[in-house]
Design a protein around this motif. Structure first.
Motif, short mmCIF file in Angstrom:
data_model
loop_
_atom_site.label_atom_id
_atom_site.label_comp_id
_atom_site.label_asym_id
_atom_site.label_seq_id
_atom_site.Cartn_x
_atom_site.Cartn_y
_atom_site.Cartn_z
N UNK A 324 2.45 10.79 13.24
CA UNK A 324 1.47 10.69 14.31
C UNK A 324 0.37 9.70 14.06
N UNK A 325 0.40 8.99 12.92
CA UNK A 325 -0.72 8.12 12.55
C UNK A 325 -0.32 6.65 12.49
N UNK A 326 -1.31 5.79 12.79
CA UNK A 326 -1.14 4.35 12.68
C UNK A 326 -1.33 3.92 11.24
N UNK A 327 -1.29 2.63 11.01
CA UNK A 327 -1.51 2.07 9.67
C UNK A 327 -2.82 2.60 9.08
N UNK A 328 -2.71 3.27 7.93
CA UNK A 328 -3.86 3.85 7.22
C UNK A 328 -4.62 4.87 8.05
N UNK A 329 -3.97 5.44 9.06
CA UNK A 329 -4.66 6.39 9.93
C UNK A 329 -5.20 7.60 9.21
N UNK A 330 -4.54 8.00 8.12
CA UNK A 330 -5.01 9.16 7.36
C UNK A 330 -6.20 8.81 6.47
N UNK A 331 -6.57 7.54 6.38
CA UNK A 331 -7.75 7.13 5.61
C UNK A 331 -8.93 6.78 6.52
#
Length: 355
Positions: A324-331
């Motif tokens: 569910x996240x884009x590039x580096x979305x979890x950061x």
């Protein structure tokens, strides 16, 4: 294209805001700053004069610098964390700022993370608000975190092409290893996202080549930017098409800024510059790895290919995909998706403690 295929494989004009896989909390946060649609066409391309690409990196960097504060400012600051700056000499004789974050009270030695920030090795600074916050939050889990202000291929801290940034990250890692006792460090790991994911891997490859790899306990590489030739990518890296223009543009933006790191392409297949091209023999004997990728990232598949190489090389390696996240979305999205942000930090902490 079939509508049953994901992302832009099914619909070449799809924006990330219309992708049913995307976390709606992330999309809402991206919409506030205009990132829920395709990025604008850059004014330069890979064939532009290098001076124009450097100027573009400076302009782009200014915009990205604002993201950290915009995406993390609503969350109360981490508690019980102390930070300070140490200046060391790099292998090239240059000064390197190290931003050290640690729990206020340390009863016994704890693991340290040498953090190599993102920006494609050509822009952004470890002093940015978003990276300061990342290190504070990670330190609050019970780790010492050392942010490296390495030289960039472009932007404010450039232009210093490969191997300048890598040399700085390696110097910082060696410094952490050599000063472990005085710093209260039990073991040293290297971790970074995007361009920092590249540099974390390359630091391990350089350490192996130079004979000090035993000082590195593990590598946690996030959404690594490791291919290099984005102007002519391998067909098997489907995510470069599937997720193109989801935060990152492959053929124009990424292909163009990669020139700043290796201007004459003399290192196009050098694993120290672009670890995707490492042979199995280059990877044998490396410490344990985690390769974390994002489902909606153009770079997802190059990270997964690298993970599979590690396994074939006999390295203890684990891969995770943050759905569910884009590039580096979890950061990035601490305010919008604190559970996702903190889950990755818990995984880094758990990995460090497991070694």
């Amino acid at each position: 294209m079939s509508q049953n295929l994901p992302g832009r494989l099914g619909n070449p004009n799809m924006d990330i805001r219309d992708d049913p896989r995307a976390d709606p909390r992330m999309i809402a946060a991206m919409a506030l700053i205009g990132l829920d649609v395709a990025p604008p066409q850059p004014p330069v391309n890979r064939s532009s004069p290098l001076e124009e690409i450097i100027a573009y990196s400076l302009e782009s960097e200014a915009g990205f610098n604002e993201l950290g504060a915009a995406l993390t400012g609503a969350t109360p600051p981490a508690e019980n964390v102390t930070s300070y700056t140490e200046v060391i000499k790099g292998v090239d004789g240059n000064d390197i700022n190290l931003y050290i974050h640690k729990p206020t009270v340390i009863d016994s030695p704890i693991p340290a993370i040498v953090h190599t920030h993102g920006g494609g090795m050509v822009m952004l600074q470890a002093s940015n608000v978003g990276y300061q916050r990342w290190r504070d939050e990670l330190a609050a889990t019970g780790l010492i975190v050392i942010g490296v202000e390495f030289r960039n291929g472009g932007g404010v801290l450039g232009p210093h092409p490969f191997p300048a940034g890598l040399n700085d990250c390696a110097s910082a890692t060696q410094w952490a290893i050599e000063n472990s006792e005085s710093l209260g460090i039990s073991k040293v790991l290297v971790s970074g996202e995007s361009g920092g994911g590249n540099l974390s891997i390359a630091t391990a490859l350089k350490a192996k080549e130079e004979g000090w790899i035993d000082g590195i306990a593990g590598i946690y590489s996030q959404c690594p930017y490791i291919l290099g030739h984005y102007h002519d990518p391998p067909e098997e890296l489907l995510s470069l098409v599937e997720n193109d223009n989801y935060l990152l543009n492959v053929g124009d933006q990424m292909a163009t800024i990669s020139r700043l790191y290796d201007p004459d392409s003399s290192n196009a297949t050098n694993p120290l510059a672009w670890p995707y091209h490492a042979d199995i023999s280059d990877l044998e004997g490396l410490p344990p790895f985690v390769v974390s990728v994002n489902e909606l990232d153009p770079l997802r598949d190059e990270g997964l290919v690298f993970y599979r190489k590690l396994v074939r090389a006999g390295v203890s390696a684990v891969s995770r995909t943050v759905n569910g996240t884009c590039h580096a979305g979890d950061c990035l999205f601490l305010d919008a998706m604190p559970d996702v942000y903190r889950a990755t930090q818990r995984d880094i902490k758990g990995f460090a403690e497991s070694l």
